[in-house]
Design a protein around this motif. Structure first.
Motif, PDB file in Angstrom:
ATOM      1  N   TYR A   1      21.901 -11.198 -23.242  1.00  0.00           N
ATOM      2  CA  TYR A   1      21.729 -10.150 -24.370  1.00  0.00           C
ATOM      3  C   TYR A   1      20.419  -9.749 -24.361  1.00  0.00           C
ATOM      4  CZ  TYR A   1      25.631 -12.038 -26.902  1.00  0.00           C
ATOM      5  OH  TYR A   1      27.219 -12.314 -27.590  1.00  0.00           O
ATOM      6  N   THR A   2      20.070  -8.358 -24.672  1.00  0.00           N
ATOM      7  CA  THR A   2      18.678  -7.708 -24.294  1.00  0.00           C
ATOM      8  C   THR A   2      18.139  -7.319 -25.885  1.00  0.00           C
ATOM      9  OG1 THR A   2      19.544  -5.584 -24.406  1.00  0.00           O
ATOM     10  CG2 THR A   2      19.204  -6.749 -22.273  1.00  0.00           C
ATOM     11  N   ALA A   3      18.860  -7.629 -27.132  1.00  0.00           N
ATOM     12  CA  ALA A   3      18.146  -7.156 -28.483  1.00  0.00           C
ATOM     13  C   ALA A   3      18.959  -8.172 -29.384  1.00  0.00           C
ATOM     14  CB  ALA A   3      18.372  -5.938 -28.737  1.00  0.00           C
ATOM     15  N   MET A   4      18.725  -8.278 -30.441  1.00  0.00           N
ATOM     16  CA  MET A   4      19.210  -9.265 -31.585  1.00  0.00           C
ATOM     17  C   MET A   4      19.119  -8.378 -32.824  1.00  0.00           C
ATOM     18  SD  MET A   4      18.943 -13.240 -32.724  1.00  0.00           S
ATOM     19  CE  MET A   4      19.990 -13.834 -31.565  1.00  0.00           C
ATOM     20  N   GLU A   5      20.245  -8.304 -33.614  1.00  0.00           N
ATOM     21  CA  GLU A   5      20.194  -7.743 -35.270  1.00  0.00           C
ATOM     22  C   GLU A   5      20.660  -8.581 -35.981  1.00  0.00           C
ATOM     23  OE1 GLU A   5      22.641  -4.281 -34.898  1.00  0.00           O
ATOM     24  OE2 GLU A   5      21.062  -3.300 -33.757  1.00  0.00           O
TER      25      GLU A   5
END
Length: 144
Positions: free
Chosen positions: A97-101
């Motif tokens: 993954y390159t981002a987390m929300e």
């Protein structure tokens, strides 16, 4: 799932619709779990359950979602919430993954402090009526 609903009812006065949301999140995790891209953790302190969190696939293959962070009142102040969030972030990075929300509510101030400290930024907020209250929902995001 029951503990999550009971604790939020006790601390925030939220009704059973919150427990229903938690049940749907957990059921989706169990029904569609991809161990190569999703994980959950249960923290212990002195042999007792102290907290939990999930890392699940987000809206696209590059974004993970942090879900259902919970730390028991008796375990607060021991760094467990931060450790659970750190585990989620490390897992997400290690699994491409390159981002987390995440989505939370403004009244959850302790969790919001953890998110800020590890680099999440508030990207959206909107009032809503849920769980028997008028709340402000927030979306937080960080790049990995």
């Amino acid at each position: 799932m029951q503990r999550n609903g009971a604790l939020y009812a006790q601390e925030y006065g939220w009704d059973t619709t919150y427990e229903g949301l938690v049940a749907r999140i957990v059921a989706d995790y169990l029904d569609h779990h991809d161990p190569s891209r999703e994980a959950g953790w249960i923290a212990e302190l002195d042999g007792e359950r102290a907290g939990a969190v999930f890392c699940v696939r987000g809206p696209d293959d590059r974004t993970a979602k942090l879900r259902l962070l919970l730390v028991e009142p008796s375990a607060r102040g021991h760094g467990i919430g931060r450790r659970l969030v750190d585990e989620c972030l490390a897992f997400a990075r290690a699994h491409g993954y390159t981002a987390m929300e995440l989505w939370t509510n403004s009244v959850l101030t302790a969790a919001r402090r953890i998110y800020q400290r590890v680099g999440f930024e508030l990207v959206d907020s909107a009032p809503h009526s849920s769980f028997g209250h008028d709340l402000v929902g927030e979306t937080w995001r960080r790049e990995l």
